[in-house]
Design a protein around this motif. Sequence first.
Motif, short mmCIF file in Angstrom:
data_model
loop_
_atom_site.label_atom_id
_atom_site.label_comp_id
_atom_site.label_asym_id
_atom_site.label_seq_id
_atom_site.Cartn_x
_atom_site.Cartn_y
_atom_site.Cartn_z
N LEU A 455 84.07 73.51 60.15
CA LEU A 455 84.66 74.04 58.92
C LEU A 455 84.15 75.42 58.54
O LEU A 455 84.79 76.12 57.75
CB LEU A 455 84.41 73.06 57.77
CG LEU A 455 84.94 71.64 57.98
CD1 LEU A 455 84.68 70.80 56.75
CD2 LEU A 455 86.42 71.67 58.35
N LEU A 456 82.99 75.85 59.08
CA LEU A 456 82.44 77.17 58.74
C LEU A 456 82.72 78.21 59.81
O LEU A 456 82.24 79.35 59.71
CB LEU A 456 80.92 77.06 58.51
CG LEU A 456 80.47 76.15 57.35
CD1 LEU A 456 78.96 76.22 57.19
CD2 LEU A 456 81.16 76.56 56.05
N LEU A 457 83.51 77.84 60.82
CA LEU A 457 83.80 78.77 61.92
C LEU A 457 84.55 80.00 61.41
O LEU A 457 85.55 79.88 60.70
CB LEU A 457 84.61 78.07 63.00
CG LEU A 457 84.67 78.76 64.36
CD1 LEU A 457 83.30 78.79 65.01
CD2 LEU A 457 85.68 78.06 65.27
N LYS A 458 84.05 81.18 61.80
CA LYS A 458 84.67 82.44 61.38
C LYS A 458 85.36 83.16 62.53
O LYS A 458 86.38 83.82 62.33
CB LYS A 458 83.61 83.37 60.78
CG LYS A 458 82.99 82.86 59.49
CD LYS A 458 81.94 83.84 58.96
CE LYS A 458 81.33 83.34 57.66
NZ LYS A 458 80.30 84.29 57.14
N LYS A 459 84.81 83.05 63.74
CA LYS A 459 85.38 83.74 64.90
C LYS A 459 85.53 82.76 66.05
O LYS A 459 84.57 82.08 66.41
CB LYS A 459 84.48 84.91 65.33
CG LYS A 459 84.27 85.97 64.26
CD LYS A 459 83.32 87.05 64.75
CE LYS A 459 83.07 88.09 63.66
NZ LYS A 459 82.12 89.14 64.11
N LEU A 460 86.73 82.68 66.62
CA LEU A 460 87.00 81.80 67.75
C LEU A 460 87.68 82.60 68.85
O LEU A 460 88.74 83.20 68.64
CB LEU A 460 87.90 80.63 67.32
CG LEU A 460 88.36 79.69 68.44
CD1 LEU A 460 87.18 79.04 69.14
CD2 LEU A 460 89.32 78.63 67.88
N SER A 478 89.18 76.85 57.20
CA SER A 478 89.59 77.79 56.16
C SER A 478 88.77 79.08 56.16
O SER A 478 89.16 80.06 55.52
CB SER A 478 89.49 77.13 54.78
OG SER A 478 88.17 76.67 54.54
N ASN A 479 87.65 79.11 56.87
CA ASN A 479 86.82 80.31 56.92
C ASN A 479 87.14 81.19 58.14
O ASN A 479 86.51 82.23 58.33
CB ASN A 479 85.34 79.93 56.96
CG ASN A 479 84.86 79.39 55.64
OD1 ASN A 479 84.72 80.13 54.66
ND2 ASN A 479 84.63 78.08 55.58
N LEU A 480 88.10 80.75 58.96
CA LEU A 480 88.40 81.48 60.20
C LEU A 480 89.00 82.84 59.88
O LEU A 480 90.03 82.94 59.20
CB LEU A 480 89.35 80.65 61.07
CG LEU A 480 89.47 81.09 62.53
CD1 LEU A 480 88.14 80.93 63.26
CD2 LEU A 480 90.56 80.29 63.24
N HIS A 481 88.34 83.90 60.39
CA HIS A 481 88.82 85.28 60.19
C HIS A 481 89.51 85.83 61.44
O HIS A 481 90.46 86.58 61.32
CB HIS A 481 87.66 86.20 59.82
CG HIS A 481 87.03 85.91 58.50
ND1 HIS A 481 87.71 86.05 57.31
CD2 HIS A 481 85.79 85.49 58.17
CE1 HIS A 481 86.91 85.73 56.30
NE2 HIS A 481 85.74 85.37 56.81
N ARG A 482 88.99 85.46 62.60
CA ARG A 482 89.51 86.03 63.84
C ARG A 482 89.79 84.92 64.84
O ARG A 482 88.94 84.07 65.11
CB ARG A 482 88.51 87.03 64.45
CG ARG A 482 88.21 88.22 63.57
CD ARG A 482 87.21 89.16 64.23
NE ARG A 482 87.71 89.66 65.50
CZ ARG A 482 87.00 90.43 66.32
NH1 ARG A 482 85.75 90.74 66.00
NH2 ARG A 482 87.51 90.86 67.45
#
Length: 536
Positions: A455-460, A478-482
């Motif tokens: 749930l805290l993943l920002k970059k994948l 919901s924290n995914l930016h990229r």
Amino acid sequence: MSTITQRGSSSKSKEELWLQAGTLPKGEYDIFLSFRDPDVRQTFADCLYSWLVRSGIRTFRDEEELHKGEMIAPSLAKAITESKIHIPILTKDYASSKWCLQELAKMVECWRLGKGYVILPIFYFLDPRDVRHPLQNGAYREAFEQHNLKHDPETVRRWEEALQEVGKMKGWHVTRSDGGSLPNMRWLRLHMCRSVPTNLNLKELIILDLYNCGSLADDWRVWGKIKLAHRLKAVCVSSCYGMKRAPDLSPCASMELIKLSFCPSMSGELHIGNMKNLKLLEINSTRITGLTGDIVTLQSLRELYLNSYGVTESPPLLPTSLKALCLSSCPSKLPNLLELKDLEHLSLSAFSREIIPGEICKLSKLKTLSLSNSEAEPFGSVVVLPSSLNSLRVGFCGSLERLPNLGNLNNLMELSLLDVGVYEIRGLGELRILETMSIRKAPNLSNLDGLQSLLLLKKLKIYGCPALEKLPSVANLSNLHRLYIRSCQLISEMQSLAPLRQNLTSLEIDGCPRLDICDSIQSLESLQRLNLTCCR
């Protein structure tokens, strides 16, 4: 030896002088540097010019050998007029050059206009009184006797007045003292200098920083004096291709930091046995073959980086004080890593056998683990990794087919896998605070089960996973930016990205011919970067 002192009666600070100079019309140069070639060209002036240019200061350096005719060239006059600051390096033979005197007279002429021009003279091994009184007994009297025979009286008078004016100005006085130049020097930084000073006093030196100095070699006189540098604490030598041997720093008992890097011809052994205060040792891209001295006794050592082509054996014992250890071209026999109870950062590269001890979980303070270029299965009997890890990087380990279960890594924030043979990532869904995940060139990876729980993943980033057919839902991330997916030819299904509309700013899908996401991108209101290539 020399000492630099600031002289003059002016109360203005150098900062005020720079601000004042900033009121001038902007020209092609900021500084005009004037000196007589044979005196300082290959030493002081060259180093000063190189430092000014590297600092982003536009500096004009007069090439005396290009002068022709009797009068100052229009290009020189223009460079002086448009420069904010003039720096004449006044040496004992400066006044013997009519070109230098013409330049100085032009500087004084500009200064007298009162438009903010600044003259900062350097009296280099010269008494300023000889400059203020050039016709009296002193360094310049003989030169002016010759000028009186060759030039008209008015011209000579202008030169004399220019010297008198500059001799009264605030500047720097470089003087001689016993043992070489600059006796109070604490920091010597030579970067990209074509020539290097030789007659230096190292008595007070604390930091020696050398980078890309073409003329620097093993016979540099400073290396012979290094035994006098009793206060020396830091030595950095980088990209000095003329160095053939490791410098002998063994007399420097106060040493705290040594960095020898990108000197591909530097060979021999480095003596470190007497450096009880050494905190950091880095040997990178050299041919140094090893260390001499009992390294295990260096209990102040915190960071050790050995990435040298020539190192074939690591020390049998390492100081237990180590917090960071990096070994490249790992030898067949390593010290017992489990003795390093305070180790926080471990990086191992280019090894040919199982290298991670089965009980690595006992390194309870380990924060980062990086493994690369392995010819063998690196983990072997390892069941679990230290739960303290916040970064795990594994690259170019094609024989790695099975990762330890990552489910206990509840502090992991970064996971990077590159060119590995793993089929799955067990425990992925338990990495609750993971923020960055990069999976590249994993041809056997068939699933990413647990991804939906990060749930805290920002970059994948998923790249080159041809066996991967389906991605778990990312709707809850919901924290995914990229989000970056490339060369995953079998992926044909990915749930709607609409729930990510508020945070997703970058989306790149490339080389996934079965994947159709066009309908789900319409609502991504925060999207700033979109790249769709070879998709349905």
